[in-house]
Design a protein around this motif. Structure first.
Motif, PDB file in Angstrom:
ATOM      1  N   GLY A 141      47.484  14.914 -63.029  1.00 52.89           N
ATOM      2  CA  GLY A 141      48.794  14.784 -63.649  1.00 52.89           C
ATOM      3  C   GLY A 141      49.862  15.601 -62.942  1.00 52.89           C
ATOM      4  N   GLU A 142      49.661  15.856 -61.640  1.00 55.78           N
ATOM      5  CA  GLU A 142      50.592  16.652 -60.851  1.00 55.78           C
ATOM      6  C   GLU A 142      51.260  15.790 -59.791  1.00 55.78           C
ATOM      7  N   SER A 143      52.345  16.318 -59.241  1.00 56.47           N
ATOM      8  CA  SER A 143      52.982  15.694 -58.077  1.00 56.47           C
ATOM      9  C   SER A 143      53.327  16.790 -57.086  1.00 56.47           C
ATOM     10  N   PHE A 144      53.322  16.406 -55.815  1.00 57.16           N
ATOM     11  CA  PHE A 144      53.602  17.403 -54.783  1.00 57.16           C
ATOM     12  C   PHE A 144      55.010  17.963 -54.937  1.00 57.16           C
ATOM     13  N   ARG A 145      55.962  17.111 -55.240  1.00 63.27           N
ATOM     14  CA  ARG A 145      57.356  17.564 -55.385  1.00 63.27           C
ATOM     15  C   ARG A 145      57.488  18.593 -56.510  1.00 63.27           C
ATOM     16  N   ALA A 146      56.811  18.317 -57.634  1.00 61.98           N
ATOM     17  CA  ALA A 146      56.880  19.254 -58.763  1.00 61.98           C
ATOM     18  C   ALA A 146      56.248  20.601 -58.398  1.00 61.98           C
ATOM     19  N   LEU A 147      55.160  20.560 -57.639  1.00 63.04           N
ATOM     20  CA  LEU A 147      54.495  21.804 -57.233  1.00 63.04           C
ATOM     21  C   LEU A 147      55.383  22.615 -56.304  1.00 63.04           C
ATOM     22  N   ILE A 148      56.077  21.925 -55.391  1.00 60.18           N
ATOM     23  CA  ILE A 148      56.995  22.631 -54.490  1.00 60.18           C
ATOM     24  C   ILE A 148      58.099  23.300 -55.301  1.00 60.18           C
ATOM     25  N   ASN A 149      58.661  22.560 -56.245  1.00 60.48           N
ATOM     26  CA  ASN A 149      59.749  23.128 -57.042  1.00 60.48           C
ATOM     27  C   ASN A 149      59.279  24.318 -57.868  1.00 60.48           C
ATOM     28  N   ARG A 150      58.082  24.216 -58.472  1.00 60.06           N
ATOM     29  CA  ARG A 150      57.573  25.333 -59.276  1.00 60.06           C
ATOM     30  C   ARG A 150      57.292  26.546 -58.403  1.00 60.06           C
ATOM     31  N   THR A 151      56.758  26.292 -57.207  1.00 64.77           N
ATOM     32  CA  THR A 151      56.440  27.408 -56.305  1.00 64.77           C
ATOM     33  C   THR A 151      57.725  28.049 -55.790  1.00 64.77           C
ATOM     34  N   ARG A 152      58.714  27.233 -55.450  1.00 63.74           N
ATOM     35  CA  ARG A 152      60.007  27.770 -55.014  1.00 63.74           C
ATOM     36  C   ARG A 152      60.657  28.593 -56.128  1.00 63.74           C
ATOM     37  N   GLU A 153      60.587  28.070 -57.357  1.00 62.65           N
ATOM     38  CA  GLU A 153      61.167  28.812 -58.484  1.00 62.65           C
ATOM     39  C   GLU A 153      60.456  30.153 -58.668  1.00 62.65           C
ATOM     40  N   LYS A 154      59.130  30.137 -58.568  1.00 63.41           N
ATOM     41  CA  LYS A 154      58.358  31.366 -58.711  1.00 63.41           C
ATOM     42  C   LYS A 154      58.748  32.381 -57.631  1.00 63.41           C
ATOM     43  N   LEU A 155      58.863  31.908 -56.395  1.00 62.59           N
ATOM     44  CA  LEU A 155      59.250  32.800 -55.304  1.00 62.59           C
ATOM     45  C   LEU A 155      60.679  33.302 -55.487  1.00 62.59           C
ATOM     46  N   ALA A 156      61.571  32.408 -55.915  1.00 65.72           N
ATOM     47  CA  ALA A 156      62.969  32.802 -56.112  1.00 65.72           C
ATOM     48  C   ALA A 156      63.066  33.906 -57.162  1.00 65.72           C
ATOM     49  N   ARG A 157      62.371  33.720 -58.285  1.00 70.42           N
ATOM     50  CA  ARG A 157      62.392  34.747 -59.338  1.00 70.42           C
ATOM     51  C   ARG A 157      61.838  36.063 -58.810  1.00 70.42           C
ATOM     52  N   HIS A 158      60.763  35.970 -58.007  1.00 67.58           N
ATOM     53  CA  HIS A 158      60.163  37.200 -57.452  1.00 67.58           C
ATOM     54  C   HIS A 158      61.165  37.921 -56.560  1.00 67.58           C
ATOM     55  N   TYR A 159      61.826  37.180 -55.658  1.00 67.43           N
ATOM     56  CA  TYR A 159      62.788  37.811 -54.751  1.00 67.43           C
ATOM     57  C   TYR A 159      63.970  38.400 -55.515  1.00 67.43           C
ATOM     58  N   LEU A 160      64.436  37.688 -56.530  1.00 62.61           N
ATOM     59  CA  LEU A 160      65.590  38.163 -57.302  1.00 62.61           C
ATOM     60  C   LEU A 160      65.246  39.420 -58.098  1.00 62.61           C
ATOM     61  N   GLN A 161      64.040  39.494 -58.611  1.00 57.16           N
ATOM     62  CA  GLN A 161      63.646  40.609 -59.468  1.00 57.16           C
ATOM     63  C   GLN A 161      63.114  41.807 -58.695  1.00 57.16           C
ATOM     64  N   ASN A 162      62.584  41.567 -57.503  1.00 60.13           N
ATOM     65  CA  ASN A 162      61.886  42.650 -56.794  1.00 60.13           C
ATOM     66  C   ASN A 162      62.481  42.994 -55.438  1.00 60.13           C
ATOM     67  N   SER A 163      63.655  42.476 -55.121  1.00 60.37           N
ATOM     68  CA  SER A 163      64.260  42.817 -53.835  1.00 60.37           C
ATOM     69  C   SER A 163      65.777  42.784 -53.958  1.00 60.37           C
ATOM     70  N   ALA A 164      66.411  43.279 -52.930  1.00 55.15           N
ATOM     71  CA  ALA A 164      67.879  43.254 -52.880  1.00 55.15           C
ATOM     72  C   ALA A 164      68.369  42.143 -51.951  1.00 55.15           C
ATOM     73  N   LEU A 165      67.499  41.173 -51.667  1.00 54.23           N
ATOM     74  CA  LEU A 165      67.869  40.070 -50.781  1.00 54.23           C
ATOM     75  C   LEU A 165      69.045  39.293 -51.370  1.00 54.23           C
ATOM     76  N   SER A 166      69.950  38.867 -50.510  1.00 49.32           N
ATOM     77  CA  SER A 166      71.097  38.080 -50.960  1.00 49.32           C
ATOM     78  C   SER A 166      70.666  36.653 -51.263  1.00 49.32           C
ATOM     79  N   GLY A 167      71.536  35.919 -51.948  1.00 51.88           N
ATOM     80  CA  GLY A 167      71.244  34.526 -52.243  1.00 51.88           C
ATOM     81  C   GLY A 167      71.028  33.716 -50.983  1.00 51.88           C
TER      82      GLY A 167
END
Length: 337
Positions: free
Chosen positions: A272-298
């Protein structure tokens, strides 16, 4: 997820112990282990037996600094799969991420890696079946390995930003241990911290060509070990490595997992998965990690997530979360505000 249940001692220990003037048979006999333990292929030690081995080493060596001597014997000439994978990396951060991923192939333990608000990286070893009574020498050796790795790969006198151990080394030797790590030791859960500069300092040993040749075998072993993982979980694990290099295509993931594109798509559909959905979830997870744990710019985060421009990232993040990256970062910094 299935994990390795035993620690493996390769035959290299015989040479190492001989160089240290320690007789292997004495160590094994004291530990209550068979005398052919170091020459077995495929047999490992339980956590309890492995700890007995290290305590026996402590007794036979008769010197609190022996774990540093063991670590100092590590060299670029030693073909040890995890060490090779680490040395092929671009920097210490990537090396530790690779080691954390493949640690489970060798032992029932894990490496927890955290990136602080200023980019500092903290590495904490965890034993899955015993968090207490870990031999002091083993803790020191595990943490000292990362210092040795950084110095070998960069040829720079890299030091620890912080180091914590459950108990301090004996007073007469504390200064020597601190000199090796290049900083003061404090008591606490075992861990070592590197500055952002050292975490990202380029490795002179980087070799992506050799890594691409060597990686498939490691990944094959990992996929065998993770036989209980779903295809979706395995895809996300691969995406975590591919996305920062802007190489997260379904074909690339299929190759990494040793299957055809069609087989990968079919297995994801069955879950019940799709590759596109997995990419988006993984990108969101990484984005949240970078925003919460680093001073990296957008803009920097957009680059790491493989977006062509920051605006594309901002739009995608808003679609995922209903927030802008800036508001998500502020919400983390000021919860409840």
């Amino acid at each position: 997820m299935t994990r390795n249940q035993t620690f493996f001692l390769n035959i290299g220990w015989r040479t190492l112990l001989k160089d240290m003037g320690i007789r292997p048979e004495h160590v094994l006999r004291r530990a209550g282990l068979p005398e052919d333990t170091l020459s077995r292929v495929g047999d490992g030690l339980s956590t309890e037996a492995y700890f007995r081995f290290w305590r026996s080493l402590e007794a036979e060596a008769g010197h609190p600094l022996f774990p540093l001597k063991i670590v100092e014997s590590v060299s670029t000439e030693l073909f040890d799969p995890p060490l090779f994978a680490a040395l092929c990396s671009a920097n210490l951060l990537q090396a530790v991420q690779r080691l954390a991923k493949y640690k489970q192939l060798m032992a029932p333990m894990s490496l927890e890696v955290a990136v602080g608000s200023h980019g500092e990286m903290t590495i904490s070893p965890r034993w899955l079946f015993a968090q207490h009574d870990v031999p002091h020498s083993l803790l020191v050796a595990e943490l000292a390995f990362f210092i040795r790795l950084a110095r070998l790969a960069t040829r720079e006198p890299v030091n620890a930003l912080a180091l914590t151990l459950p108990e301090l080394p004996p007073t007469p030797h504390l200064r020597h241990v601190e000199a090796f790590f290049g900083g003061t030791i404090t008591q606490g859960h075992p861990g070592i911290t590197f500055s952002s500069t050292d975490a990202l300092r380029p490795f002179l040993t980087v070799n992506e060509g050799m890594w691409r040749v060597f990686e498939p075998e490691l990944r094959r072993r990992l996929s065998e070990l993770d036989a209980t993982a779903t295809t979706g979980e395995r895809v996300q694990a691969v995406l975590l490595e591919l996305i920062p290099g802007n190489a997260a295509s379904i074909d690339a993931v299929a190759v990494r997992l040793g299957m055809s594109r069609r087989t990968l798509q079919r297995r994801l559909e069955e879950e019940g998965e799709s590759f596109r959905a997995l990419i988006n979830r993984t990108r969101e997870k990484l984005a949240r990690h970078y925003l919460q744990n680093s001073a990296l710019s957008g803009s920097e985060i957009a680059f790491l997530l493989g977006f062509e421009d920051p605006n594309s990232f901002y739009r995608a993040f808003h679609e995922w979360t209903g927030q802008t990256p800036d508001s998500a970062r502020q919400a983390h910094l000021f919860p409840g505000g």
